[in-house]
Design an enzyme around this catalytic site. Structure first.
Site, PDB file in Angstrom:
ATOM      1  N   SER A  29       0.920  -1.043  -0.001  1.00 54.99           N
ATOM      2  CA  SER A  29       0.043   0.076   0.178  1.00 54.99           C
ATOM      3  C   SER A  29       0.804   1.200   0.100  1.00 54.99           C
ATOM      4  CB  SER A  29      -0.872  -0.006   1.181  1.00 54.99           C
ATOM      5  OG  SER A  29      -0.144  -0.146   2.467  1.00 54.99           O
ATOM      6  N   GLY A  62      -1.845  -4.109   1.016  1.00 56.92           N
ATOM      7  CA  GLY A  62      -2.071  -5.316   1.891  1.00 56.92           C
ATOM      8  C   GLY A  62      -1.200  -6.601   1.627  1.00 56.92           C
ATOM      9  N   ASN A  94       4.166  -5.661   5.443  1.00 55.13           N
ATOM     10  CA  ASN A  94       3.449  -6.672   5.924  1.00 55.13           C
ATOM     11  C   ASN A  94       3.879  -8.047   6.148  1.00 55.13           C
ATOM     12  OD1 ASN A  94       0.757  -4.803   5.580  1.00 55.13           O
ATOM     13  ND2 ASN A  94       1.318  -4.854   3.284  1.00 55.13           N
ATOM     14  N   ASP A 213      -2.668   7.384   9.238  1.00 50.39           N
ATOM     15  CA  ASP A 213      -1.927   6.893  10.326  1.00 50.39           C
ATOM     16  C   ASP A 213      -0.449   6.801  10.232  1.00 50.39           C
ATOM     17  OD1 ASP A 213      -1.179   5.144   8.137  1.00 50.39           O
ATOM     18  OD2 ASP A 213      -2.659   3.757   8.458  1.00 50.39           O
ATOM     19  N   HIS A 216       0.903   5.383   6.132  1.00 46.47           N
ATOM     20  CA  HIS A 216       0.410   5.762   4.782  1.00 46.47           C
ATOM     21  C   HIS A 216       0.388   7.079   4.708  1.00 46.47           C
ATOM     22  CE1 HIS A 216      -1.452   1.893   5.496  1.00 46.47           C
ATOM     23  NE2 HIS A 216      -1.134   1.559   4.417  1.00 46.47           N
TER      24      HIS A 216
END
Length: 258
Positions: A29, A62, A94, A213, A216
């Site tokens: 992402s 993701g 991730n 957050d 990102h």
């Protein structure tokens, strides 16, 4: 189609015809279009403005090195690229351990190519997973076999600071460098170049780059991250540096981290 969009499309088609090369991006992402949602954007969307050849952003939110592999996305890239194309591979956010239940993304701890781990799925079955370098190295070698030019880039930093600087990178930064070294391809310390850029800008000014957050970025933040990648590219010996345009030549940077 608006006139400006038509001009861009025609320009990219002409450039592709002349140079016959394309840059493909594989990542999560932090690289993908609108990867974090809520107005955030990945840096891959801002790379093309600094290059003279087209960019195809194949990053997917993701994903990890493992899930991108398991879903056949690396295979799709291998089947798509032609000799001379560039592929930037950047994962890590991730890939961390997910706990007692496998989330389909975690990779085995460590950097050994042959290291494995057996983890439990939610349905009680077991699956054997491999390390981050295993998945990256296999992708790199398959792309090289097609004549493509892979570049392994370390993950981007989150908005985590200590004493005025971005904190040291997680283990996947080193794992990315290891995978690049083992396969003989260019490594871009993207984490380091972004950290360098953020320190220059300052913690308070960087804070708005992370509206969703701590991971990102906003479009403005994503552009800074893209420029930092170009700075790393200019400090490398990879042939893609020869496709950096005048705007890319002017991106800020203090010193070579490679």
């Amino acid at each position: 189609m608006q006139f400006s969009s038509l001009v861009v499309a025609v320009t990219l088609a002409f450039v592709a015809l002349v140079h016959g090369q394309t840059v493909y991006l594989a990542g999560d992402s932090t690289m993908a279009r609108n990867g974090g949602g809520n107005g955030s954007d990945g840096w891959g969307q801002y790379l093309a403005q600094y290059l003279t050849i087209p960019v195809v952003n194949s990053a997917v939110a993701g994903r990890s090195s493992r899930s991108y592999t398991d879903e056949g996305r690396f295979n799709n890239l291998v089947n798509t690229v032609k000799s001379g194309d560039f592929v930037v591979i950047e994962f890590g956010h991730n890939d961390g351990l997910s706990g007692a239940v496998d989330n389909g993304r975690q990779t085995a701890f460590g950097d050994g190519y042959d290291t494995t781990a057996t983890v439990k799925r939610a349905d009680g079955s077991s699956v054997v997973i491999r390390t981050f370098p295993y998945y990256i190295q296999n992708a790199v070698n398959a792309l090289k076999a097609k004549g493509a030019i892979p570049i392994v880039s370390s993950q981007t930093p989150s908005n985590d600071w200590s004493n005025g600087s971005i904190v040291a990178g997680p283990r996947f930064v080193g794992y990315a460098q290891t995978a690049a070294s083992r396969t003989g391809v260019t490594y871009i310390n993207h984490y380091g170049y972004v950290a360098q850029a953020f320190k220059r800008i300052g913690q308070s000014a960087v804070a708005p780059y992370f509206p969703v957050d701590h991971t990102h970025t906003s479009p403005a933040g994503a552009n800074v991250v893209a420029a930092a990648f170009v700075r790393g590219l200019l400090c490398s010996n990879n042939a893609l540096r020869n496709r950096v345009n005048s705007a890319g030549q002017g991106v800020p940077g203090e010193f070579d981290l490679e």
